[in-house]
Design an enzyme around this catalytic site. Structure first.
Site, PDB file in Angstrom:
ATOM      1  N   GLY A 136      15.389 -17.003  45.592  1.00 44.42           N
ATOM      2  CA  GLY A 136      16.129 -15.816  45.176  1.00 44.42           C
ATOM      3  C   GLY A 136      17.241 -15.546  46.166  1.00 44.42           C
ATOM      4  O   GLY A 136      17.284 -16.149  47.247  1.00 44.42           O
ATOM      5  N   LYS A 137      18.135 -14.662  45.827  1.00 41.73           N
ATOM      6  CA  LYS A 137      19.171 -14.242  46.782  1.00 41.73           C
ATOM      7  C   LYS A 137      19.775 -12.943  46.297  1.00 41.73           C
ATOM      8  O   LYS A 137      19.785 -12.666  45.091  1.00 41.73           O
ATOM      9  CB  LYS A 137      20.284 -15.295  46.878  1.00 41.73           C
ATOM     10  CG  LYS A 137      21.041 -15.234  48.202  1.00 41.73           C
ATOM     11  CD  LYS A 137      20.276 -15.969  49.270  1.00 41.73           C
ATOM     12  CE  LYS A 137      21.027 -16.098  50.573  1.00 41.73           C
ATOM     13  NZ  LYS A 137      20.396 -17.147  51.403  1.00 41.73           N
ATOM     14  N   GLY A 138      20.287 -12.164  47.229  1.00 42.72           N
ATOM     15  CA  GLY A 138      20.977 -10.939  46.872  1.00 42.72           C
ATOM     16  C   GLY A 138      22.306 -10.851  47.576  1.00 42.72           C
ATOM     17  O   GLY A 138      22.537 -11.548  48.579  1.00 42.72           O
ATOM     18  N   VAL A 186      19.395 -12.188  42.382  1.00 42.63           N
ATOM     19  CA  VAL A 186      19.178 -13.304  41.462  1.00 42.63           C
ATOM     20  C   VAL A 186      17.880 -14.005  41.838  1.00 42.63           C
ATOM     21  O   VAL A 186      17.629 -14.279  43.013  1.00 42.63           O
ATOM     22  CB  VAL A 186      20.361 -14.308  41.529  1.00 42.63           C
ATOM     23  CG1 VAL A 186      20.055 -15.543  40.686  1.00 42.63           C
ATOM     24  CG2 VAL A 186      21.654 -13.653  41.064  1.00 42.63           C
ATOM     25  N   ASP A 228      20.642 -12.248  55.660  1.00 41.97           N
ATOM     26  CA  ASP A 228      21.579 -13.351  55.477  1.00 41.97           C
ATOM     27  C   ASP A 228      22.881 -12.882  56.151  1.00 41.97           C
ATOM     28  O   ASP A 228      22.822 -12.044  57.054  1.00 41.97           O
ATOM     29  CB  ASP A 228      21.744 -13.673  53.974  1.00 41.97           C
ATOM     30  CG  ASP A 228      22.408 -15.017  53.734  1.00 41.97           C
ATOM     31  OD1 ASP A 228      21.747 -16.047  53.898  1.00 41.97           O
ATOM     32  OD2 ASP A 228      23.610 -15.047  53.396  1.00 41.97           O
TER      33      ASP A 228
END
Ligand code: GLU
Length: 425
Positions: free
Chosen positions: A114-116, A69, A155
């Protein structure tokens, strides 16, 4: 701390993205932000959902679901980690992506958010299954990531090795080595000195400032750490080195407590040798979440979201909280803590040291010129102290708490970039 009347009866919103929106709107109200800007800044720019077929060691194929995202890119490329966890959801990744936007703006680094995430249980996967999962996930998100687009990092339950596989996969796809496509890489692959400890080190710098404004000494303070991953384990070590008494630590399996202070070095060794904190000699075993409520001065939530909620906040005894995890405190719990004069350093400031050194790593990769660990740590310290001061002054000016102060600062920076860029077309 007194229990707010009827608190347990209140049904609280626990969806992370709804919580992120509540936090955003609270600060947007202080800024009198208009509805158009609110709509632009509270929605995610891009959401990619991918299927990841993985040949398991047994020979059968399992299909995992993954996300990337991008919340906002007004101030620079999207930036943020990738999480492997069984409870990952799209809304969680959206929240984490938006928190990255505000985090990068709070500390003034030129990135969006952003992040996944991949829904999986990494503890049940072999190394080669993890490698195949990572490489296929990287391949699936390749069209939207890159050093000038979106830069992943570690993360929860992803590591330097995960980043090395992603960097290699993307480099194979593009036909040339691309160091800056991810950060948090091993030093041998263009990683940065100091990156692996940066989240905790940045938090230590922020915590020292919090102690200063509160007139409290970190040396001698009783510290409790919830979560013993990269951030939790390192902050336990750093606060102990600063003279604090680490009275409690926890991982996903158990908590450990000792009124006189735990031997942090022994806990680190025990975790490295056995894979868990359980069974460390000389410490009392308690439930993991009990470490949130032990008698202490400083609480460091370093695990997952929604650790401190309206239902349990009345049990928190700390007077300073610094959030190493993303989203560990709900908005309802925030209000109770503020009413009880607890000084809370919010996640988007307290854990921003990680992405700050990711930024240094990305800059070093672009120049192929690498800095010493001292230079990294000194630059990080200056950056964290300046960010703390800006957030503190903003919170004072608006007569509000530190989280809202950080959001006010961050939102005004992103809103300014958005309005000078204008809306395309
Ligand atoms: N996952 C970390 C965070 O939540 C680091 C992100 C990064 O370095 O890009 O801040």
């Amino acid at each position: 701390m007194s229990k707010p009347q009827g608190a347990t009866a209140v049904k609280e919103e626990l969806n992370p993205f709804e919580i992120a929106k509540q936090q955003f709107n609270r600060a947007a109200d202080y800024l009198d932000l208009d509805d158009s800007m609110r709509a632009v800044l509270s929605n995610t720019k891009r959401q990619l959902i991918v299927s990841i077929p993985v040949k398991m060691d047994s020979g059968h194929v399992e299909v995992f679901e993954g996300y990337r995202v991008q919340h906002n890119i007004a101030r620079g490329p999207a930036k943020g980690g990738i999480r492997y966890h069984p409870n990952v959801t799209l809304d969680e990744v959206k929240a984490l992506a938006s928190w990255m936007t505000w985090k990068c703006a709070t500390v003034g680094i030129p990135y969006g958010g952003g992040k996944g995430g991949v829904i999986c249980d990494p503890k049940s996967l072999s190394m080669s299954e993890l490698e195949r999962l990572t490489r296929r996930y990287a391949f699936e998100i390749a069209p939207i990531i890159g050093p000038d687009r979106d830069i992943p990092a570690p993360d929860v339950y992803t590591t330097e090795q995960t980043m090395a596989w992603i960097m290699d996969t993307i480099s194979m796809v593009r036909g040339h080595t691309q160091l800056g496509v991810v950060t948090g890489k091993p030093i041998a692959l263009g990683g940065s000195e100091g990156r692996s400890e940066a989240t905790a080190r940045g938090c230590l710098y922020a915590l020292r400032e919090a102690c200063r404004v509160r007139g409290m000494e970190l040396s001698g303070a009783r510290v409790s750490v919830h979560g013993f991953g990269n951030a939790g384990a390192n902050i336990a070590r750093f606060t102990a080195a600063d003279g604090a008494r680490v009275v409690a630590v926890s991982d996903s399996r158990c908590g450990l407590y000792s009124e006189n202070g735990l031997d942090v070095a022994a806990a680190l060794r025990h975790k490295a040798e056995t894979g868990s904190l359980m069974g460390l000699p000389g410490a009392k075993e308690i439930a993991s979440d009990e470490v949130l409520f032990v008698d202490c001065d400083v609480l460091l939530p370093s695990a997952l979201e929604n650790a401190i909620t309206l239902e349990n906040v009345h049990k928190v005894k700390a007077t300073i909280i610094a959030e190493l995890a993303n989203g560990p405190t709900t908005p309802g719990a925030d209000r109770v803590l503020a009413d009880n004069d607890v000084f809370l350093v919010p996640d988007i400031l307290a854990n921003a040291g990680g992405v700050t050194v990711s930024y240094y790593e990305w800059v070093q990769d672009q120049y192929s010129f690498f800095w010493s660990e001292n230079r990294i740590n000194d630059t990080l310290e200056r950056s964290m102290r300046a960010a703390f001061q800006s957030v503190y002054e903003t919170a004072q000016r608006y007569h509000t708490d530190m989280r809202t102060g950080a959001y006010i600062l961050a939102i005004s920076r992103v809103a300014e970039a958005t309005s000078v860029r204008g809306i395309f077309p």
